[in-house]
Design an enzyme around this catalytic site. Structure first.
Site, PDB file in Angstrom:
ATOM      1  CE1 TYR A  81       6.997   9.477  -5.801  1.00 49.08           C
ATOM      2  CE2 TYR A  81       6.850  10.600  -3.688  1.00 49.08           C
ATOM      3  CZ  TYR A  81       7.242  10.580  -5.016  1.00 49.08           C
ATOM      4  OH  TYR A  81       7.885  11.656  -5.549  1.00 49.08           O
TER       5      TYR A  81
ATOM      6  CE  LYS B 166      -5.858   1.618   3.214  1.00 46.25           C
ATOM      7  NZ  LYS B 166      -6.661   0.877   4.181  1.00 46.25           N
TER       8      LYS B 166
ATOM      9  NE  ARG C  98      10.075   7.354  -7.531  1.00 46.55           N
ATOM     10  CZ  ARG C  98      10.522   7.702  -6.319  1.00 46.55           C
ATOM     11  NH1 ARG C  98      10.628   8.979  -5.984  1.00 46.55           N
ATOM     12  NH2 ARG C  98      10.805   6.780  -5.417  1.00 46.55           N
TER      13      ARG C  98
ATOM     14  CG  ASP D 235      17.453  10.740  -3.333  1.00 48.01           C
ATOM     15  OD1 ASP D 235      18.422   9.964  -3.376  1.00 48.01           O
ATOM     16  OD2 ASP D 235      16.272  10.363  -3.405  1.00 48.01           O
TER      17      ASP D 235
ATOM     18  CB  ILE E 273       5.441   7.687   2.060  1.00 50.49           C
ATOM     19  CG1 ILE E 273       5.608   8.314   3.449  1.00 50.49           C
ATOM     20  CG2 ILE E 273       6.492   8.190   1.081  1.00 50.49           C
ATOM     21  CD1 ILE E 273       6.694   7.701   4.274  1.00 50.49           C
TER      22      ILE E 273
ATOM     23  CG  ASP F 163       1.268  47.880  -3.031  1.00 50.68           C
ATOM     24  OD1 ASP F 163       1.200  46.678  -2.680  1.00 50.68           O
ATOM     25  OD2 ASP F 163       2.329  48.525  -3.054  1.00 50.68           O
TER      26      ASP F 163
HETATM   27  N1  COA Z   1      -0.119   3.639  -0.463  1.00 57.43           N
HETATM   28  C1  COA Z   1      -1.265   2.941  -0.315  1.00 57.43           C
HETATM   29  N2  COA Z   1      -1.564   2.240   0.785  1.00 57.43           N
HETATM   30  C2  COA Z   1      -0.665   2.255   1.791  1.00 57.43           C
HETATM   31  C3  COA Z   1       0.535   2.983   1.700  1.00 57.43           C
HETATM   32  C4  COA Z   1       0.808   3.682   0.508  1.00 57.43           C
HETATM   33  N3  COA Z   1       1.928   4.367   0.348  1.00 57.43           N
HETATM   34  N4  COA Z   1       1.235   2.825   2.846  1.00 57.43           N
HETATM   35  C5  COA Z   1       0.490   2.039   3.650  1.00 57.43           C
HETATM   36  N5  COA Z   1      -0.655   1.686   3.004  1.00 57.43           N
HETATM   37  C6  COA Z   1      -1.757   0.867   3.539  1.00 57.43           C
HETATM   38  C7  COA Z   1      -1.278  -0.478   4.081  1.00 57.43           C
HETATM   39  O1  COA Z   1      -1.238  -1.427   3.045  1.00 57.43           O
HETATM   40  C8  COA Z   1      -2.327  -0.763   5.118  1.00 57.43           C
HETATM   41  O2  COA Z   1      -3.494  -1.202   4.441  1.00 57.43           O
HETATM   42  P1  COA Z   1      -4.618  -2.104   5.182  1.00 57.43           P
HETATM   43  O3  COA Z   1      -5.065  -1.344   6.390  1.00 57.43           O
HETATM   44  O4  COA Z   1      -5.671  -2.266   4.151  1.00 57.43           O
HETATM   45  O5  COA Z   1      -3.906  -3.380   5.539  1.00 57.43           O
HETATM   46  C9  COA Z   1      -2.652   0.611   5.689  1.00 57.43           C
HETATM   47  O6  COA Z   1      -2.306   1.541   4.652  1.00 57.43           O
HETATM   48  C10 COA Z   1      -1.876   0.960   6.924  1.00 57.43           C
HETATM   49  O7  COA Z   1      -0.493   0.819   6.689  1.00 57.43           O
HETATM   50  P2  COA Z   1       0.576   0.688   7.870  1.00 57.43           P
HETATM   51  O8  COA Z   1       0.511  -0.682   8.466  1.00 57.43           O
HETATM   52  O9  COA Z   1       0.424   1.835   8.783  1.00 57.43           O
HETATM   53  O10 COA Z   1       1.949   0.883   7.095  1.00 57.43           O
HETATM   54  P3  COA Z   1       2.965  -0.250   6.606  1.00 57.43           P
HETATM   55  O11 COA Z   1       3.819  -0.640   7.776  1.00 57.43           O
HETATM   56  O12 COA Z   1       2.223  -1.310   5.888  1.00 57.43           O
HETATM   57  O13 COA Z   1       3.848   0.551   5.566  1.00 57.43           O
HETATM   58  C11 COA Z   1       5.499   1.950   4.656  1.00 57.43           C
HETATM   59  C12 COA Z   1       4.719   1.581   5.921  1.00 57.43           C
HETATM   60  C13 COA Z   1       6.334   3.188   4.935  1.00 57.43           C
HETATM   61  C14 COA Z   1       6.402   0.797   4.262  1.00 57.43           C
HETATM   62  C15 COA Z   1       4.457   2.236   3.550  1.00 57.43           C
HETATM   63  O14 COA Z   1       3.652   3.302   3.977  1.00 57.43           O
HETATM   64  C16 COA Z   1       5.014   2.497   2.162  1.00 57.43           C
HETATM   65  O15 COA Z   1       5.373   1.571   1.459  1.00 57.43           O
HETATM   66  N6  COA Z   1       5.036   3.785   1.722  1.00 57.43           N
HETATM   67  C17 COA Z   1       5.487   4.147   0.408  1.00 57.43           C
HETATM   68  C18 COA Z   1       6.975   3.949   0.239  1.00 57.43           C
HETATM   69  C19 COA Z   1       7.459   4.403  -1.101  1.00 57.43           C
HETATM   70  O16 COA Z   1       6.798   4.288  -2.102  1.00 57.43           O
HETATM   71  N7  COA Z   1       8.701   4.966  -1.140  1.00 57.43           N
HETATM   72  C20 COA Z   1       9.282   5.478  -2.343  1.00 57.43           C
HETATM   73  C21 COA Z   1       8.888   6.894  -2.613  1.00 57.43           C
HETATM   74  S1  COA Z   1       9.502   8.049  -1.429  1.00 57.43           S
HETATM   75 MG    MG Z   2      14.427  10.295  -4.318  1.00 57.70          MG
END
Ligand code: COA
Ligand code: MG
Length: 293
Positions: A9, A20, A66, A155, A221, A269
């Protein structure tokens, strides 16, 4: 059916994370309009996801969007914003009743007909993550456009008032209920998110346990979670070799007129044959079977 070992996600309004995601070799990319996006940013997320579907090359990764829950008031605009750009599938969260799948299915079919796409080319995946959803699993799982049921652990815990723990015992009943419903209707079963994304050892354990239970994949995530999750949901070389031996020796034993026989000191089996065949199917889905392992 598309292999969905790891389903990643990202917030739909986060263009950097979307771009990315297509570099990661992840099975499924799920651009979110629901809980990963602030209420004030829903329209930005719709526009960015539409743009991504229109302009980016997702390679072998599946393109999913989603929407917000059916009944939230956001769902119609969400689905209409992305359908013209043919996502591979729509993910519906907080799914509780089959009529919510039917609502999406009719809108999707109308789009398929309007654009001349094959009917059923856009799939539906649902997230069951409430007590009511678990009680209605049987009715939910039988919808013909459905590919997978995803189980939402956080959830669900909130829905029943459970306290989340590291080994997730409080979720076991619901996880197994999802697996049984999926197995009964030939669907994929996709396991909980490990929200502690820095703890890769815990992720590895949780993924392996999920695969042992019978899940076919897991929600993730963060990019660091791709590799451990894909590894856990791909049968190992040893498991594949063992499964092949069972299939071969089973055939020979049937010819000799024996239903049960011994292999390396263990009884084999019919149920063990079926399990071995499942291992080989999963290896094939993960692109591993042709190498003659
Ligand atoms: N998808 C794609 N790329 C992602 C990613 C994801 N879910 N989460 C992190 N990245 C990327 C960042 O942009 C960063 O890129 P860069 O190195 O090119 O700058 C790299 O991966 C490292 O990220 P990091 O700094 O460790 O994490 P963060 O602090 O930026 O983000 C979260 C942490 C949890 C906020 C992030 O992972 C996120 O948004 N996850 C998805 C949340 C979501 O969609 N929730 C709803 C569904 S459960
Ligand atoms: Mg949910």
């Amino acid at each position: 059916m598309h292999s969905r070992r790891a389903l990643l996600y990202m917030p739909g309004d986060d263009w950097k994370k979307i771009t990315k995601s297509i570099t990661l070799g992840v099975d499924s990319i799920c651009m979110d309009m629901e809980d990963g996006v602030a209420i004030t940013h829903k329209s930005e997320a719709r526009a960015a996801i539409a743009k991504a579907l229109r302009e980016l090359d997702f390679g072998k990764s599946e393109k999913l969007a989603r929407i917000n829950p059916v009944g939230s008031g956001f769902e119609k605009e969400d689905i209409e914003a992305v359908l013209p750009f043919h996502p591979d599938g729509i993910v519906i969260p907080k799914l509780e009743e089959p009529k919510q799948i039917q609502w999406a299915s009719e809108i999707i079919e109308a789009a398929e007909l309007r654009y001349g796409w094959p009917v059923h080319s856009i799939r539906i995946l649902v997230i069951v993550e409430t007590a009511k959803g678990i009680l209605n699993l049987k009715e939910i799982a039988s919808h013909p456009r459905l590919d997978a049921i995803i189980f939402g652990g956080e959830d669900y815990a909130a829905s029943v008032g459970a306290t989340r723990t590291k080994d997730a015992v409080e979720l076991l009943y619901a996880r197994e209920a999802v697996i049984a419903a999926c197995a009964a209707f030939g669907l994929q079963a996709i396991d909980i998110v490990a929200i502690d994304f820095k703890d890769l050892e815990a992720l590895r354990k949780e993924s392996e346990f999920g695969a042992q239970l019978g899940f076919t994949g897991k929600q993730i995530i963060h990019p660091a979670q791709v590799e451990p999750v894909q590894a856990a949901f791909t049968p190992s070389d040893e498991a594949i070799a063992h499964a092949k031996r069972i299939v071969e020796t089973f055939e020979a034993s049937q010819k000799e007129g024996k239903g049960a026989y011994a292999l390396d000191g263990r009884m084999i089996d019919m149920p063990l044959l079926k399990n071995a065949q499942k291992v080989l199917e999963r290896a094939k889905a993960a692109g591993k079977a042709e190498r003659g392992l």
